[in-house]
Design a protein around this motif. Sequence first.
Motif, PDB file in Angstrom:
ATOM      1  N   GLY A   1      50.683  33.405  -3.999  1.00 31.15           N
ATOM      2  CA  GLY A   1      51.598  33.902  -5.015  1.00 31.15           C
ATOM      3  C   GLY A   1      50.972  34.746  -6.105  1.00 31.15           C
ATOM      4  O   GLY A   1      51.668  35.175  -7.038  1.00 31.15           O
ATOM      5  N   ALA A   2      49.666  35.012  -6.039  1.00 31.68           N
ATOM      6  CA  ALA A   2      48.991  35.808  -7.064  1.00 31.68           C
ATOM      7  C   ALA A   2      49.156  37.296  -6.776  1.00 31.68           C
ATOM      8  O   ALA A   2      49.160  37.722  -5.616  1.00 31.68           O
ATOM      9  CB  ALA A   2      47.511  35.446  -7.125  1.00 31.68           C
ATOM     10  N   LYS A   3      49.279  38.090  -7.842  1.00 30.38           N
ATOM     11  CA  LYS A   3      49.359  39.550  -7.686  1.00 30.38           C
ATOM     12  C   LYS A   3      48.053  40.057  -7.072  1.00 30.38           C
ATOM     13  O   LYS A   3      46.966  39.598  -7.448  1.00 30.38           O
ATOM     14  CB  LYS A   3      49.577  40.194  -9.055  1.00 30.38           C
ATOM     15  CG  LYS A   3      50.082  41.624  -9.012  1.00 30.38           C
ATOM     16  CD  LYS A   3      51.543  41.697  -8.639  1.00 30.38           C
ATOM     17  CE  LYS A   3      52.052  43.137  -8.692  1.00 30.38           C
ATOM     18  NZ  LYS A   3      52.124  43.634 -10.090  1.00 30.38           N
ATOM     19  N   ALA A   4      48.153  41.000  -6.148  1.00 27.13           N
ATOM     20  CA  ALA A   4      46.976  41.484  -5.423  1.00 27.13           C
ATOM     21  C   ALA A   4      46.924  43.001  -5.451  1.00 27.13           C
ATOM     22  O   ALA A   4      47.933  43.689  -5.663  1.00 27.13           O
ATOM     23  CB  ALA A   4      47.004  40.998  -3.976  1.00 27.13           C
ATOM     24  N   ASP A   5      45.724  43.541  -5.245  1.00 29.21           N
ATOM     25  CA  ASP A   5      45.544  44.984  -5.128  1.00 29.21           C
ATOM     26  C   ASP A   5      46.056  45.453  -3.772  1.00 29.21           C
ATOM     27  O   ASP A   5      46.118  44.686  -2.803  1.00 29.21           O
ATOM     28  CB  ASP A   5      44.067  45.352  -5.257  1.00 29.21           C
ATOM     29  CG  ASP A   5      43.525  45.073  -6.648  1.00 29.21           C
ATOM     30  OD1 ASP A   5      44.316  45.113  -7.612  1.00 29.21           O
ATOM     31  OD2 ASP A   5      42.310  44.794  -6.755  1.00 29.21           O
ATOM     32  N   TRP A   6      46.380  46.731  -3.718  1.00 27.26           N
ATOM     33  CA  TRP A   6      46.772  47.317  -2.437  1.00 27.26           C
ATOM     34  C   TRP A   6      45.607  47.226  -1.451  1.00 27.26           C
ATOM     35  O   TRP A   6      44.463  47.495  -1.817  1.00 27.26           O
ATOM     36  CB  TRP A   6      47.129  48.790  -2.626  1.00 27.26           C
ATOM     37  CG  TRP A   6      48.522  49.026  -3.111  1.00 27.26           C
ATOM     38  CD1 TRP A   6      49.093  48.514  -4.228  1.00 27.26           C
ATOM     39  CD2 TRP A   6      49.505  49.849  -2.492  1.00 27.26           C
ATOM     40  NE1 TRP A   6      50.371  48.967  -4.358  1.00 27.26           N
ATOM     41  CE2 TRP A   6      50.661  49.800  -3.306  1.00 27.26           C
ATOM     42  CE3 TRP A   6      49.523  50.640  -1.339  1.00 27.26           C
ATOM     43  CZ2 TRP A   6      51.821  50.504  -2.995  1.00 27.26           C
ATOM     44  CZ3 TRP A   6      50.685  51.334  -1.036  1.00 27.26           C
ATOM     45  CH2 TRP A   6      51.814  51.265  -1.845  1.00 27.26           C
TER      46      TRP A   6
END
Length: 406
Positions: free
Chosen positions: A285-290
């Motif tokens: 659920g953590a925001k991730a880089d492309w």
Amino acid sequence: MNVDDLVSDALREQAADTVPAPPHLADRVLAVRRRRRTRRLVSLAAASVAAITLAVAVPRLDTGGDDVRPASVTDRSDVIGHPDQSPPRSLIAAGDTVLSAFYVTKSVAQPNGDAVLTRTYGLLDQRTGTYEKTPWAYLAVAPGSRTAAVLEGELPARRIGMLDLVTGKVDRWIKVDRGVAGVAFSPDGTKLVATTYAKNPDRMFADHKQNVNGKDVPGPVPSRTGFTVVDVDSGEAHWHEVPIATDETGWFGDAREDFDWSRDGKLVHADTPRKPFRDYYTLDGAKADWPADEKGPVSVAAGVSPDGKLAAGAFAGYGETIAAAILDAHTGRQITTVPVQQLLAWADDKRLVAWGCDPKKCSGKGEFHNQLVLVTIGTGKVVPLSGFRKASDDYPGRWTPVFSSR
């Protein structure tokens, strides 16, 4: 490097690769066998396409439950087309890709003034090699095209069914804590990402009007709450909160904004109305880089080729010229074009399934007078796979294809 060099590199890499059998599901075992067979025959692919111009008969398999081999595997033809059928009744496939389902959408008026955009699916019956009408509100087909994840209406649903496409029966139900309105299998088929909503994203609400062509009509209400990652084997599920994205004006676009998987299956993503128009998240659920290999254009349905070198581009025609762009997946630079309208799915590293239309046959009849075709990069060779898209008594609307691997 031109397109012929890229294709040649891809073919040499295919010849050198070995593909390990995935650890889960008969679906993926069958898919791996299909890919290995495709690699042995890849040098004959061009000749096979040239030779196939008419519909190929699909054998009807004997009944036998789990012992019956799927029709998409039993018929070993490289290309299976039915240019006389629309919507299709019999199996359509090309290379490693099969048309596993299709659907039409109809707005159904409700007693309270609301309207529900209801899907009617034609789903592949792997025992008979035909498409059968189903009652499911939403479905996704696993790699290998042996299993489908199905949702009951009205959405959002509180359980996900695992449907065997040979027996036609739900083997088991996976219960979820929050209502689900969209599902997608991971590339290896071991997981599902289920998009959760507080309301049905396909319901148009009478008390939430939108103006369409100067007329107030029922409108969508954004209610996405997040996504649930489901382990297909165990049924274990974990939910993560990610509300639907909005821009500075509060505009949210469509109420349905489902999550899907990155190419390597390590991340999930959803579209947003703000640049860069897509957000990625880890399975925790953590925001991730492309991902590095997804920074090129990925908005077209077909996406990136199996070897990661080419990307399907948008419509690139002009005047009476019909064309779609083929791009370098890493730079986004246009390499060439193919004579079709819209690229839908890769059959292999050199061929794509697309919507296409012979200008002499569809001139003046609108953009939807088209058919499924198989197009080859470099040669522009086009092979019809279905009849021209139209409605029928069973499927009252323009049908939309759903693809999966054989």
